[in-house]
Design an enzyme around this catalytic site. Structure first.
Site, PDB file in Angstrom:
ATOM      1  N   LYS A 297     -14.361   8.351  -4.709  1.00 23.01           N
ATOM      2  CA  LYS A 297     -15.695   8.777  -4.254  1.00 23.01           C
ATOM      3  C   LYS A 297     -16.121  10.114  -4.706  1.00 23.01           C
ATOM      4  O   LYS A 297     -17.401  10.350  -4.916  1.00 23.01           O
ATOM      5  CB  LYS A 297     -15.542   8.819  -2.619  1.00 23.01           C
TER       6      LYS A 297
ATOM      7  N   THR B 271      -8.436   6.629  -2.656  1.00 23.87           N
ATOM      8  CA  THR B 271      -9.859   6.011  -3.044  1.00 23.87           C
ATOM      9  C   THR B 271     -10.808   7.322  -2.760  1.00 23.87           C
ATOM     10  O   THR B 271     -11.882   7.247  -3.319  1.00 23.87           O
ATOM     11  CB  THR B 271     -10.296   4.910  -2.250  1.00 23.87           C
TER      12      THR B 271
ATOM     13  N   HIS C 220       0.786  -1.173   0.228  1.00 23.80           N
ATOM     14  CA  HIS C 220      -0.065  -0.055   0.004  1.00 23.80           C
ATOM     15  C   HIS C 220       0.811   1.183  -0.019  1.00 23.80           C
ATOM     16  O   HIS C 220       0.233   2.183   0.037  1.00 23.80           O
ATOM     17  CB  HIS C 220      -0.889  -0.152   1.296  1.00 23.80           C
TER      18      HIS C 220
ATOM     19  N   LYS D  92       0.473  14.377   1.503  1.00 24.01           N
ATOM     20  CA  LYS D  92      -1.172  14.858   0.865  1.00 24.01           C
ATOM     21  C   LYS D  92      -1.167  16.157   0.859  1.00 24.01           C
ATOM     22  O   LYS D  92      -1.956  16.832   0.028  1.00 24.01           O
ATOM     23  CB  LYS D  92      -2.134  14.392   1.743  1.00 24.01           C
TER      24      LYS D  92
ATOM     25  N   LYS E 207      -9.238  13.804   3.967  1.00 22.11           N
ATOM     26  CA  LYS E 207      -8.394  12.555   3.982  1.00 22.11           C
ATOM     27  C   LYS E 207      -7.410  12.897   5.356  1.00 22.11           C
ATOM     28  O   LYS E 207      -7.400  13.818   5.772  1.00 22.11           O
ATOM     29  CB  LYS E 207      -7.320  12.546   2.792  1.00 22.11           C
ATOM     30  N   ARG E 208      -6.601  11.635   5.603  1.00 20.78           N
ATOM     31  CA  ARG E 208      -5.907  11.802   6.629  1.00 20.78           C
ATOM     32  C   ARG E 208      -4.863  12.883   6.448  1.00 20.78           C
ATOM     33  O   ARG E 208      -4.420  13.247   5.355  1.00 20.78           O
ATOM     34  CB  ARG E 208      -5.018  10.372   6.947  1.00 20.78           C
TER      35      ARG E 208
HETATM   36  C1  LIG Z   1     -12.111   6.750   1.560  1.00 18.29           C
HETATM   37  C2  LIG Z   1     -11.643   7.344   2.904  1.00 18.29           C
HETATM   38  C3  LIG Z   1     -10.498   7.602   3.120  1.00 18.29           C
HETATM   39  C4  LIG Z   1      -9.342   7.575   2.078  1.00 18.29           C
HETATM   40  O1  LIG Z   1      -9.232   8.749   1.460  1.00 18.29           O
HETATM   41  P1  LIG Z   1      -7.920   9.227   0.721  1.00 18.29           P
HETATM   42  O2  LIG Z   1      -8.159  10.598  -0.119  1.00 18.29           O
HETATM   43  O3  LIG Z   1      -7.778   8.075  -0.464  1.00 18.29           O
HETATM   44  O4  LIG Z   1      -6.766   9.172   1.509  1.00 18.29           O
HETATM   45  C5  LIG Z   1      -9.840   7.852   4.513  1.00 18.29           C
HETATM   46  N1  LIG Z   1     -10.582   8.053   5.179  1.00 18.29           N
HETATM   47  C6  LIG Z   1     -12.130   7.859   5.245  1.00 18.29           C
HETATM   48  C7  LIG Z   1     -13.188   7.837   6.483  1.00 18.29           C
HETATM   49  C8  LIG Z   1     -12.716   7.465   3.904  1.00 18.29           C
HETATM   50  O5  LIG Z   1     -14.066   7.321   3.753  1.00 18.29           O
END
Ligand SMILES: *Cc1c(COP(=O)(O)O)cnc(C)c1O
Length: 830
Positions: free
Chosen positions: A668, A664, A366, A563, A557-558
């Site tokens: 979304k 991911t 990952h 990022k 995101k985190r």
């Molecule tokens: C999808 C998701 C992530 C991943 O987000 P990235 O933008 O791909 O880092 C992290 N936390 C939650 C709660 C998510 O639903």
């Protein structure tokens, strides 16, 4: 005479009336309340039980089906499952969404309020854990015989609040009111050993064997959760392990009359499954973490071998009936544990055991980031898992022999490939163990897989060409479009029917409507309603009034330096300065940021504080007159994502090229009709290919340019001196403009950029980012054109269903086929 037939039972009906009866019965007999004095939580419990009844029947049928057909099973081993809430998902997957809501309505209850009581199952950090949850949904929907295995943490991901601008972590006691979706299985109990020593002995057949003795044992107890497929009667199982003290352990002290010590030790051993480590993309070298890993791996492997043995008298078919996917290196000790179980316990010859092990396992990587690659000191292994260390040495010895044979004389190659890193105080390289023990290793996006082959695993690519493959990540459209965005889902289904729910490529049919004015208007009104809903939430929770007609610019995101939330902030301050300088004809923007920082990650927490300080300054500046708002939404989790994602106009995917494995969140947001502003990183590249370059806001250095710039010698300060707007922004931050009470608060943040090498090249990408944002602004003025491109984004997202990802794993790695139910149980048609 005892009948060996399954006793007859009446299956629970799917009509509104049947569900109404279940609800009221559960209120009385399960909750012990009358409908008169029931609280919202009681209604949630009763609804969950009523839905669960309908899951259980299908679950039992599914388990029987797999057993009778002696199928090959997929075991998905993951230290994280970020499931979110279950109620809506279960109702939609069973097809009883409407009758359920109607039954609650008749009972005078609002479904949203009832569903809103459910706590998130937040047994994961972020992307990796959410991927596991999306995969479970897809595997059940595709009728694949699969089992999730993980840990039932008592405390999931911490809850984040913001106090004085700073992140504060609170424990997530998600099981406080019980969990209606899980079934405790006190009879499914396995011992897991730790410590002790290894004794060699000669078996009667003359073979030297190993006993692992004088161990401290912990028991793993199973809790099962049904995982329903959408529009299928398949209901798979997620089995999570909880630590229980072993009886032996207790009795030892009780017999000595040391009652207090016995109870203290019981608590100690049960603390194993207490808490999820809240670190995203950073390996934490704590012994408890390795204990958690081995604990759930050992219980899971014992359980799968036990299941295999129910239908087989010898081990010859094990690899034909078993596929185990390792979600990152976290469960990679499974390779050594499988060898221990087969060789030491079940007495198979090493070569036969090894042949099966490598056919069974496959490993998903990952991340390329060095701080995330797990290694453990040999000394820790020696103490905690002495037999496994021996097995790892043996695997390594045989592996390096083979390499030596293949590449004679290349000593440096051996050093690089070894499972033991001899240079940093002798450490076990878990990724090497996972690779050597697997028949397939996959990356999670095309770029990530190519970089894996070219950089961190290039030696493995050389010696085992073809083992490293790509499986681009995906998301389940059931949760991330149908459930989270019912308005858009209905609009889409009205145009192209409902097949997209199980075949996301159908979305391509929307392309022909992208230019249709009426469809654009409908699309915009759905987006507007979603933005209004989010605006209400922001007002309610934070007291900030945001304009739902402004451009919703979203980064969720985190919190991580790679990022680049900080780059986003630099842009916000740039806009702020332009407005203060009197810029006219502004397109109003609301920048929304959400995300948790690892509690020990000081820089990430400092950036959260900066976001909140900048927000306070900008949002309270009269001059700005509402043209610009910055909002940090606390506690980003799955349930908050389900509200934020449908409201996005712009999706920020701005990581430094080459650092985000896939992402991911990017999927979304685009699936919900946001345009992406992004770098050529992770799955962004594939999203842009699919939706069309003209419908994607691209900026920034490429991976190759990042590498070249590092080689050449990156000079961050030159960008500062060469760009007046950037200089102004950085000077404001470092002068304490946003924190007059403590002007030096952000020195460390600015220093990281100007003095410590700006590791993620924010300054190199700043100008391109701001230019690109200006193009975003210009397009947003043309609402019809924006809507057209947003529709084309939705239409182009067909590839990014986790169904597609899972079918690729099933065909290319697991070699398993769907096992479709023979007899259809009654099911309400959609
Ligand atoms: C999808 C998701 C992530 C991943 O987000 P990235 O933008 O791909 O880092 C992290 N936390 C939650 C709660 C998510 O639903």
């Amino acid at each position: 005479m005892v009948s060996n037939k399954t006793p007859h039972h009446r299956s629970a009906g799917m009509s509104k009336q049947a569900i109404h009866d279940s609800l009221t019965n559960h209120m009385i007999y399960s909750s012990g309340k009358s409908c008169i004095n029931a609280t919202t939580r009681d209604w949630f419990q009763s609804t969950a039980y009523a839905v669960r009844d309908r899951l259980v029947e299908r679950w039992m049928e599914t388990m029987q089906r797999y057993y009778k057909q002696d199928v090959k099973r997929i075991y998905y081993l993951s230290l994280e499952f970020l499931m979110g809430r279950t109620l809506s998902n279960a109702m939609l997957n069973l097809g009883i969404d409407e009758p359920c809501k109607a039954a609650l309505y008749d009972l005078g209850r609002d479904f949203e309020a009832v569903a809103g009581i459910e706590p998130d199952a937040a047994l994961g950090n972020g992307g990796l854990g959410r991927l596991a949850a999306c995969f479970l949904d897809s595997m059940a929907t595709l009728d694949l015989p699969s089992y999730g295995y993980g840990i039932r943490y008592e405390y999931g991901m911490f809850r984040q609040s913001i106090e004085n601008g700073e992140q504060v972590e609170h424990p997530d006691n998600w099981l406080r009111y019980g969990n209606p979706w899980e079934f405790p299985r006190p009879e499914v109990l396995y011992p897991v050993k730790f410590h002790g020593r290894v004794v060699e002995y000669k078996h009667e057949d003359g073979v030297v064997r190993h006993h692992w003795v004088s161990t401290d044992d912990v028991m793993a107890m199973a809790y099962d959760t049904p995982i329903p497929g959408f529009g299928s009667n398949t209901v798979n199982n997620l089995r999570l392990w909880s630590a229980k003290s072993s009886r032996d352990f207790e009795l030892r002290y009780f017999n000595q009359g040391n009652y207090i010590q016995a109870v203290a030790d019981k608590n100690e051993s049960e603390s194993l499954s207490k808490v999820l480590y809240p670190d995203d993309s950073t390996a934490v070298g704590r012994e408890l973490r390795l204990k958690q890993q081995y604990f759930f791996v050992s219980a899971s492997l014992q359980d799968m071998l036990h299941r295999y043995r129910k239908t087989h008298t010898d081990w010859s078919q094990l690899a034909e009936k078993t596929a185990v996917q390792l979600n990152d290196t976290h469960p990679s000790i499974a390779v050594a544990e499988m060898m221990r179980l087969l060789v030491d316990i079940h007495r198979l010859p090493w070569d036969q055991a090894w042949g099966m092990t490598t056919r069974i396992f496959s490993y998903t990587n990952h991340t390329l980031m060095p701080e995330a690659l797990e290694t453990w000191p040999v000394s820790v292994f020696e103490h905690l898992l002495p037999r496994h260390l021996q097995i790892i040495y043996e695997i390594n010895h045989r592996f390096l022999q083979q390499v030596m044979h293949q590449f004679p004389g290349d000593v440096d190659l051996l050093r690089r490939l070894s499972l033991i890193d001899e240079e940093h105080g002798r450490r076990v390289r878990m990724s090497h163990l996972a690779i050597v023990g697997s028949h397939a290793v996959n990356g999670v996006a095309v770029l990530h897989t190519e970089l894996m082959k070219r950089t961190i695993f290039s030696d493995f690519e050389r010696i085992t060409s073809g083992k490293i493959v790509n499986m681009t990540n995906g998301i389940t459209q059931r949760r991330w479009l149908n459930q989270a965005n019912p308005g858009l889902a209905a609009l889409i289904s009205g145009k192209i029917g409902q097949d997209w729910l199980t075949d996301l490529r159908q979305l391509a049919k929307l392309r022909e409507f992208a230019g249709d004015e009426e469809f654009q208007a409908q699309f915009r009104s759905v987006k507007q309603a979603n933005k209004e809903r989010l605006a209400e939430l922001i007002l309610e929770r934070l007291g900030i009034d945001v304009d739902p007609s402004s451009l919703f610019d979203i980064q969720i995101k985190r919190l991580h330096e790679y990022k680049r939330q900080l780059l986003n902030v630099l842009h916000v301050i740039t806009l702020y300065n332009r407005i203060r300088a009197g810029a006219q004809d502004i397109v109003p923007r609301t920048i929304i940021i959400a995300g948790k920082a690892a509690p020990g990650y000081a820089m990430a927490k400092r950036i959260i504080r900066l976001i909140n300080d900048v927000a306070a300054t900008v949002n309270n500046d009269q001059q700005i007159d509402g043209k610009l708002k910055l909002v940090f939404i606390p506690n980003y989790d799955v349930s908050n994502a389900e509200i934020i994602v449908p409201a996005a106009d712009l999706s920020e995917q701005i990581s430094t090229a080459g650092t985000e494995a896939s992402g991911t969140g990017n999927m979304k947001l685009a699936l919900n009709g946001a345009l992406t502003i992004g770098t050529l990183d992770g799955a962004n590249i594939e999203i842009r290919e699919e939706v069309g370059a003209e419908n994607f806001f691209l900026f920034g250095l490429t991976t190759g340019e990042v590498e070249a710039l590092h080689q050449r010698g990156y000079d961050a300060a030159s960008y500062y001196h060469g760009n007046a707007a950037l200089k102004q922004v950085l000077d404001m931050i470092s002068s304490g403009y946003f924190c007059p009470d403590e002007p030096s608060r952000y020195h460390s943040v600015v220093d990281a950029l100007l003095r410590h090498g700006d590791h993620f090249m924010l300054l190199a990408d700043y100008a391109a980012y701001v230019d690109c944002q200006d193009r975003v602004t210009e397009l947003y003025r043309d609402q019809a054109e924006w809507a057209k491109r947003a529709i084309l984004n939705v239409a182009g997202m067909g590839k990014f269903s986790s169904d597609r990802t899972i079918l690729e794993y099933a065909e290319r790695i697991w070699r398993v086929e769907p096992i479709v139910p023979e007899t259809a149980l009654s099911r309400k048609k959609m």
